[in-house]
Design an enzyme around this catalytic site. Structure first.
Site, PDB file in Angstrom:
ATOM      1  N   LYS A  42      28.499  47.459  21.152  1.00  0.00           N
ATOM      2  CA  LYS A  42      28.751  47.181  22.545  1.00  0.00           C
ATOM      3  C   LYS A  42      29.489  48.346  23.202  1.00  0.00           C
ATOM      4  O   LYS A  42      29.512  48.490  24.414  1.00  0.00           O
ATOM      5  CB  LYS A  42      29.642  45.924  22.663  1.00  0.00           C
ATOM      6  N   GLU A  98      26.557  56.898  22.720  1.00  0.00           N
ATOM      7  CA  GLU A  98      27.525  56.201  21.876  1.00  0.00           C
ATOM      8  C   GLU A  98      28.934  56.382  22.425  1.00  0.00           C
ATOM      9  O   GLU A  98      29.228  57.371  23.095  1.00  0.00           O
ATOM     10  CB  GLU A  98      27.392  56.770  20.454  1.00  0.00           C
ATOM     11  N   ASP A  99      29.799  55.424  22.141  1.00  0.00           N
ATOM     12  CA  ASP A  99      31.174  55.521  22.638  1.00  0.00           C
ATOM     13  C   ASP A  99      31.984  56.615  21.937  1.00  0.00           C
ATOM     14  O   ASP A  99      32.616  57.438  22.569  1.00  0.00           O
ATOM     15  CB  ASP A  99      31.895  54.159  22.515  1.00  0.00           C
ATOM     16  N   ASP A 102      33.507  58.880  14.905  1.00  0.00           N
ATOM     17  CA  ASP A 102      34.755  58.841  14.144  1.00  0.00           C
ATOM     18  C   ASP A 102      34.475  59.451  12.758  1.00  0.00           C
ATOM     19  O   ASP A 102      34.475  60.663  12.599  1.00  0.00           O
ATOM     20  CB  ASP A 102      35.201  57.376  14.100  1.00  0.00           C
ATOM     21  N   PHE A 151      43.902  55.466  17.356  1.00  0.00           N
ATOM     22  CA  PHE A 151      42.981  54.374  17.669  1.00  0.00           C
ATOM     23  C   PHE A 151      43.002  54.142  19.175  1.00  0.00           C
ATOM     24  O   PHE A 151      44.051  53.944  19.772  1.00  0.00           O
ATOM     25  CB  PHE A 151      43.347  53.093  16.925  1.00  0.00           C
ATOM     26  N   ARG A 164      37.903  46.122  26.022  1.00  0.00           N
ATOM     27  CA  ARG A 164      36.717  46.920  26.375  1.00  0.00           C
ATOM     28  C   ARG A 164      36.653  47.181  27.874  1.00  0.00           C
ATOM     29  O   ARG A 164      36.094  48.173  28.325  1.00  0.00           O
ATOM     30  CB  ARG A 164      35.439  46.184  25.966  1.00  0.00           C
TER      31      ARG A 164
HETATM   32  P1  IMP Z   1      32.092  55.905  12.587  1.00  0.00           P
HETATM   33  O1  IMP Z   1      30.888  55.332  11.897  1.00  0.00           O
HETATM   34  O2  IMP Z   1      33.299  55.945  11.712  1.00  0.00           O
HETATM   35  O3  IMP Z   1      31.816  57.243  13.239  1.00  0.00           O
HETATM   36  O4  IMP Z   1      32.537  54.876  13.670  1.00  0.00           O
HETATM   37  C1  IMP Z   1      31.818  54.600  14.740  1.00  0.00           C
HETATM   38  C2  IMP Z   1      32.238  53.329  15.412  1.00  0.00           C
HETATM   39  O5  IMP Z   1      33.544  52.859  15.057  1.00  0.00           O
HETATM   40  C3  IMP Z   1      32.298  53.582  16.879  1.00  0.00           C
HETATM   41  O6  IMP Z   1      31.033  53.437  17.457  1.00  0.00           O
HETATM   42  C4  IMP Z   1      33.283  52.545  17.352  1.00  0.00           C
HETATM   43  O7  IMP Z   1      32.618  51.338  17.608  1.00  0.00           O
HETATM   44  C5  IMP Z   1      34.240  52.385  16.184  1.00  0.00           C
HETATM   45  N1  IMP Z   1      35.488  53.162  16.402  1.00  0.00           N
HETATM   46  C6  IMP Z   1      35.835  54.326  15.840  1.00  0.00           C
HETATM   47  N2  IMP Z   1      37.027  54.760  16.269  1.00  0.00           N
HETATM   48  C7  IMP Z   1      37.444  53.832  17.157  1.00  0.00           C
HETATM   49  C8  IMP Z   1      38.621  53.724  17.984  1.00  0.00           C
HETATM   50  O8  IMP Z   1      39.536  54.555  18.002  1.00  0.00           O
HETATM   51  N3  IMP Z   1      38.687  52.614  18.772  1.00  0.00           N
HETATM   52  C9  IMP Z   1      37.710  51.657  18.804  1.00  0.00           C
HETATM   53  N4  IMP Z   1      36.595  51.742  18.062  1.00  0.00           N
HETATM   54  C10 IMP Z   1      36.458  52.810  17.238  1.00  0.00           C
HETATM   55 MG    MG Z   2      30.221  52.086  18.695  1.00  0.00          MG
END
Ligand code: IMP
Ligand code: MG
Length: 177
Positions: A42, A98-99, A102, A151, A164
């Site tokens: 989302k 994508e948001d 990470d 975070f 959100r």
């Molecule tokens: P990744 O697979 O570790 O790159 O994480 C991706 C997903 O983790 C993102 O699309 C977010 O939904 C969530 N995410 C990562 N860091 C944060 C944060 O600081 N706040 C909220 N959601 C996060």
């Molecule tokens: Mg995401």
């Protein structure tokens, strides 16, 4: 729901300004083409909505949902497709929106999966990037902001499904002080 202190990291004005710049870059790079945006739900919803409003070339949109964090702030590394995109992408110029990137697990998996479906081109547009946290390498073609390893919530990003709707990006402490 407990209340947490949220410190503004990126103001609404800065976000919107940067998103408009990204839309201009996209317009320029895809000139004469049609772009198909795939939003990762989302978290990507607010970003894609804002971005798409300022793209002037023809745009179509679709949505996907993948599992990432559950309700905790630690990545499991397991990626599951909860909702696939509706329209076929073969031969189309696809831009994944994508948001945040990470660890990179989600996007590296997703992009590889989409590549197998033979789009004419496949690029990634991410609102935020946490370079210090990267485990899997991911090429971000369009990036809003690099942020420190904190975070963050707001503008689509949640903590336990909350916050959100904040119009800015703020950092939150998951544990009580
Ligand atoms: P990744 O697979 O570790 O790159 O994480 C991706 C997903 O983790 C993102 O699309 C977010 O939904 C969530 N995410 C990562 N860091 C944060 C944060 O600081 N706040 C909220 N959601 C996060
Ligand atoms: Mg995401």
């Amino acid at each position: 729901m407990k209340q947490y202190t949220i410190k503004t990291l990126i103001s609404e004005e800065k976000l919107k300004e940067r998103i408009r710049e990204l839309a201009k870059e996209i317009d320029r790079d895809y000139a004469g083409k049609e772009i198909h945006l795939i939003c990762v739900l989302k978290g990507g919803a607010y970003f894609m909505t804002e971005l798409s409003k300022y793209i002037t070339i023809p745009v179509t949109i679709d949505f996907m949902a993948v599992s990432s964090y559950g309700s905790k702030t630690v990545s499991s590394g397991i990626v599951k497709i909860i909702k696939d995109h509706d329209e076929p992408i073969e031969g189309r110029d696809v831009l994944v929106v994508e948001d945040i990137v990470d660890t990179g697990f989600t996007l590296s998996y997703l992009l590889e999966m989409l590549r197998d479906r033979k789009p004419a081109s496949l690029k990634l547009c991410a609102m935020l990037n946490k370079p210090d946290r990267r485990i899997r390498e991911v090429k971000i073609d369009y990036l809003g902001f690099d942020i420190p390893d904190e975070f963050v919530v707001g503008y689509g990003l949640d903590y336990d499904q909350h916050y959100r709707n904040l119009p800015y990006i703020g950092s939150i402490k998951p544990e009580e002080d």
